[in-house]
Design a protein around this motif. Structure first.
Motif, PDB file in Angstrom:
ATOM      1  N   LEU A   1       0.834  -1.205   0.000  1.00  0.00           N
ATOM      2  CA  LEU A   1       0.000   0.000   0.000  1.00  0.00           C
ATOM      3  C   LEU A   1       0.868   1.254   0.000  1.00  0.00           C
ATOM      4  CD1 LEU A   1      -2.813   1.296   0.202  1.00  0.00           C
ATOM      5  CD2 LEU A   1      -2.559   1.190   2.687  1.00  0.00           C
ATOM      6  N   GLY A   2       1.947   1.241   0.770  1.00  0.00           N
ATOM      7  CA  GLY A   2       2.866   2.373   0.791  1.00  0.00           C
ATOM      8  C   GLY A   2       3.521   2.597  -0.559  1.00  0.00           C
ATOM      9  N   PHE A   3       3.852   1.509  -1.259  1.00  0.00           N
ATOM     10  CA  PHE A   3       4.459   1.629  -2.585  1.00  0.00           C
ATOM     11  C   PHE A   3       3.488   2.259  -3.581  1.00  0.00           C
ATOM     12  CE2 PHE A   3       5.138  -0.378  -6.802  1.00  0.00           C
ATOM     13  CZ  PHE A   3       6.308   0.287  -7.137  1.00  0.00           C
ATOM     14  N   VAL A   4       2.237   1.813  -3.564  1.00  0.00           N
ATOM     15  CA  VAL A   4       1.231   2.365  -4.494  1.00  0.00           C
ATOM     16  C   VAL A   4       0.995   3.849  -4.196  1.00  0.00           C
ATOM     17  CG1 VAL A   4      -1.193   2.232  -5.198  1.00  0.00           C
ATOM     18  CG2 VAL A   4       0.145   0.137  -4.939  1.00  0.00           C
ATOM     19  N   MET A   5       0.894   4.185  -2.921  1.00  0.00           N
ATOM     20  CA  MET A   5       0.704   5.597  -2.559  1.00  0.00           C
ATOM     21  C   MET A   5       1.927   6.422  -2.945  1.00  0.00           C
ATOM     22  SD  MET A   5      -2.269   6.073  -1.404  1.00  0.00           S
ATOM     23  CE  MET A   5      -2.063   7.689  -0.752  1.00  0.00           C
ATOM     24  N   SER A   6       3.104   5.847  -2.766  1.00  0.00           N
ATOM     25  CA  SER A   6       4.338   6.539  -3.121  1.00  0.00           C
ATOM     26  C   SER A   6       4.407   6.794  -4.619  1.00  0.00           C
ATOM     27  CB  SER A   6       5.538   5.714  -2.653  1.00  0.00           C
ATOM     28  OG  SER A   6       6.728   6.379  -2.934  1.00  0.00           O
ATOM     29  N   LEU A   7       3.976   5.830  -5.429  1.00  0.00           N
ATOM     30  CA  LEU A   7       3.945   6.049  -6.876  1.00  0.00           C
ATOM     31  C   LEU A   7       3.098   7.266  -7.227  1.00  0.00           C
ATOM     32  CD1 LEU A   7       3.565   2.468  -8.412  1.00  0.00           C
ATOM     33  CD2 LEU A   7       5.457   4.038  -8.772  1.00  0.00           C
ATOM     34  N   LEU A   8       1.919   7.328  -6.643  1.00  0.00           N
ATOM     35  CA  LEU A   8       0.985   8.424  -6.943  1.00  0.00           C
ATOM     36  C   LEU A   8       1.521   9.773  -6.451  1.00  0.00           C
ATOM     37  CD1 LEU A   8      -1.846   9.247  -7.979  1.00  0.00           C
ATOM     38  CD2 LEU A   8      -2.654   8.891  -5.655  1.00  0.00           C
ATOM     39  N   VAL A   9       1.911   9.827  -5.198  1.00  0.00           N
ATOM     40  CA  VAL A   9       2.365  11.093  -4.608  1.00  0.00           C
ATOM     41  C   VAL A   9       3.672  11.555  -5.254  1.00  0.00           C
ATOM     42  CG1 VAL A   9       3.204  12.149  -2.469  1.00  0.00           C
ATOM     43  CG2 VAL A   9       1.148  10.743  -2.443  1.00  0.00           C
ATOM     44  N   ASN A  10       4.607  10.619  -5.457  1.00  0.00           N
ATOM     45  CA  ASN A  10       5.883  11.000  -6.057  1.00  0.00           C
ATOM     46  C   ASN A  10       5.717  11.493  -7.491  1.00  0.00           C
ATOM     47  OD1 ASN A  10       6.991  10.090  -3.674  1.00  0.00           O
ATOM     48  ND2 ASN A  10       8.420   8.685  -4.615  1.00  0.00           N
ATOM     49  N   ALA A  11       4.807  10.896  -8.236  1.00  0.00           N
ATOM     50  CA  ALA A  11       4.588  11.352  -9.613  1.00  0.00           C
ATOM     51  C   ALA A  11       4.089  12.799  -9.618  1.00  0.00           C
ATOM     52  CB  ALA A  11       3.592  10.432 -10.319  1.00  0.00           C
ATOM     53  N   ILE A  12       3.159  13.104  -8.746  1.00  0.00           N
ATOM     54  CA  ILE A  12       2.579  14.455  -8.706  1.00  0.00           C
ATOM     55  C   ILE A  12       3.619  15.483  -8.247  1.00  0.00           C
ATOM     56  CG2 ILE A  12       0.886  15.929  -7.527  1.00  0.00           C
ATOM     57  CD1 ILE A  12      -0.956  13.399  -7.477  1.00  0.00           C
ATOM     58  N   PHE A  13       4.261  15.210  -7.106  1.00  0.00           N
ATOM     59  CA  PHE A  13       5.194  16.197  -6.565  1.00  0.00           C
ATOM     60  C   PHE A  13       6.512  16.220  -7.331  1.00  0.00           C
ATOM     61  CE2 PHE A  13       2.159  16.112  -3.136  1.00  0.00           C
ATOM     62  CZ  PHE A  13       2.111  17.439  -2.761  1.00  0.00           C
ATOM     63  N   GLY A  14       6.890  15.108  -7.959  1.00  0.00           N
ATOM     64  CA  GLY A  14       8.065  15.127  -8.824  1.00  0.00           C
ATOM     65  C   GLY A  14       7.839  16.026 -10.030  1.00  0.00           C
ATOM     66  N   ALA A  15       6.622  15.975 -10.607  1.00  0.00           N
ATOM     67  CA  ALA A  15       6.292  16.846 -11.739  1.00  0.00           C
ATOM     68  C   ALA A  15       6.297  18.312 -11.310  1.00  0.00           C
ATOM     69  CB  ALA A  15       4.932  16.463 -12.324  1.00  0.00           C
ATOM     70  N   ILE A  16       5.803  18.583 -10.103  1.00  0.00           N
ATOM     71  CA  ILE A  16       5.844  19.957  -9.592  1.00  0.00           C
ATOM     72  C   ILE A  16       7.291  20.416  -9.437  1.00  0.00           C
ATOM     73  CG2 ILE A  16       5.350  21.391  -7.555  1.00  0.00           C
ATOM     74  CD1 ILE A  16       2.733  19.732  -7.260  1.00  0.00           C
ATOM     75  N   GLY A  17       8.136  19.541  -8.905  1.00  0.00           N
ATOM     76  CA  GLY A  17       9.557  19.869  -8.784  1.00  0.00           C
ATOM     77  C   GLY A  17      10.204  20.109 -10.138  1.00  0.00           C
ATOM     78  N   GLY A  18       9.810  19.300 -11.140  1.00  0.00           N
ATOM     79  CA  GLY A  18      10.335  19.500 -12.488  1.00  0.00           C
ATOM     80  C   GLY A  18       9.937  20.847 -13.062  1.00  0.00           C
ATOM     81  N   LEU A  19       8.697  21.253 -12.828  1.00  0.00           N
ATOM     82  CA  LEU A  19       8.255  22.572 -13.292  1.00  0.00           C
ATOM     83  C   LEU A  19       9.015  23.688 -12.578  1.00  0.00           C
ATOM     84  CD1 LEU A  19       4.399  22.062 -13.575  1.00  0.00           C
ATOM     85  CD2 LEU A  19       6.003  22.525 -15.428  1.00  0.00           C
TER      86      LEU A  19
END
Length: 176
Positions: A128-146
């Motif tokens: 469950l932590g891995f699935v949540m990490s995929l979702l949260v990291n994708a969103i905040f990683g994209a924000i960091g990229g911007l």
């Protein structure tokens, strides 16, 4: 020429995953996913260093998103041995809590804590932590990229001044 997003995403993801898996340092993610945003910014910085033209926003976001996904995988892999070491200590701590204050606790909560102390739901929680990490990291990683595209945009050279005596060919010349 556009540079490959793969290497910056991998390096940014390793930073995200490593910092997110370390026991005390991982608390930085409690502050607006600090390590994930940092990894996205780092990935965009590396992408910008590999190409002469400014990184566009979409490229920065995609690179940060990829770094976030890589970070989720790396973080899960790094956390497995850490959990193997720390798991027994956590189980002992939960057993002591149950022994000292178990009488005041509702039966459902006591059963859940006993299950956690035995390690019965560790695998499910990690998944469950891995699935949540995929979702949260994708969103905040994209924000960091911007953010990285804005922070590391190279300065454009100034436009040259007009050359004196050079007439524009689109206007008729005035008689002298």
């Amino acid at each position: 020429m556009r540079a490959s997003k793969l290497q910056p995403a991998l390096l940014g993801g390793v930073v995200i995953g490593t910092l997110s898996a370390l026991p005390v340092i991982s608390m930085g993610n409690c502050v607006c996913c600090l390590w994930v945003i940092l990894g996205g910014v780092l990935a965009t910085y590396l992408l910008q260093q590999a190409q002469p033209t400014p990184v566009e926003g979409i490229d920065g976001a995609i690179t940060g998103l990829l770094a976030g996904l890589v970070g989720a995988v790396v973080g899960s892999l790094v956390s497995i041995p850490i959990q193997m070491v720390m798991g027994s200590m956590q189980g002992d701590l939960l057993r002591r809590i149950l022994d000292q204050g178990g009488g005041d606790m509702p039966a459902e909560m006591r059963d859940a804590l006993q299950s956690l102390a035995r390690g019965g739901v560790g695998g499910a929680l990690m998944l469950l932590g891995f699935v949540m990490s995929l979702l949260v990291n994708a969103i905040f990683g994209a924000i960091g990229g911007l953010l990285g595209t804005v922070m590391f945009k190279p300065a454009l050279p100034p436009t040259p001044p007009p050359v004196p005596g050079f007439a524009d060919s689109s206007r008729p010349h005035a008689p002298e």
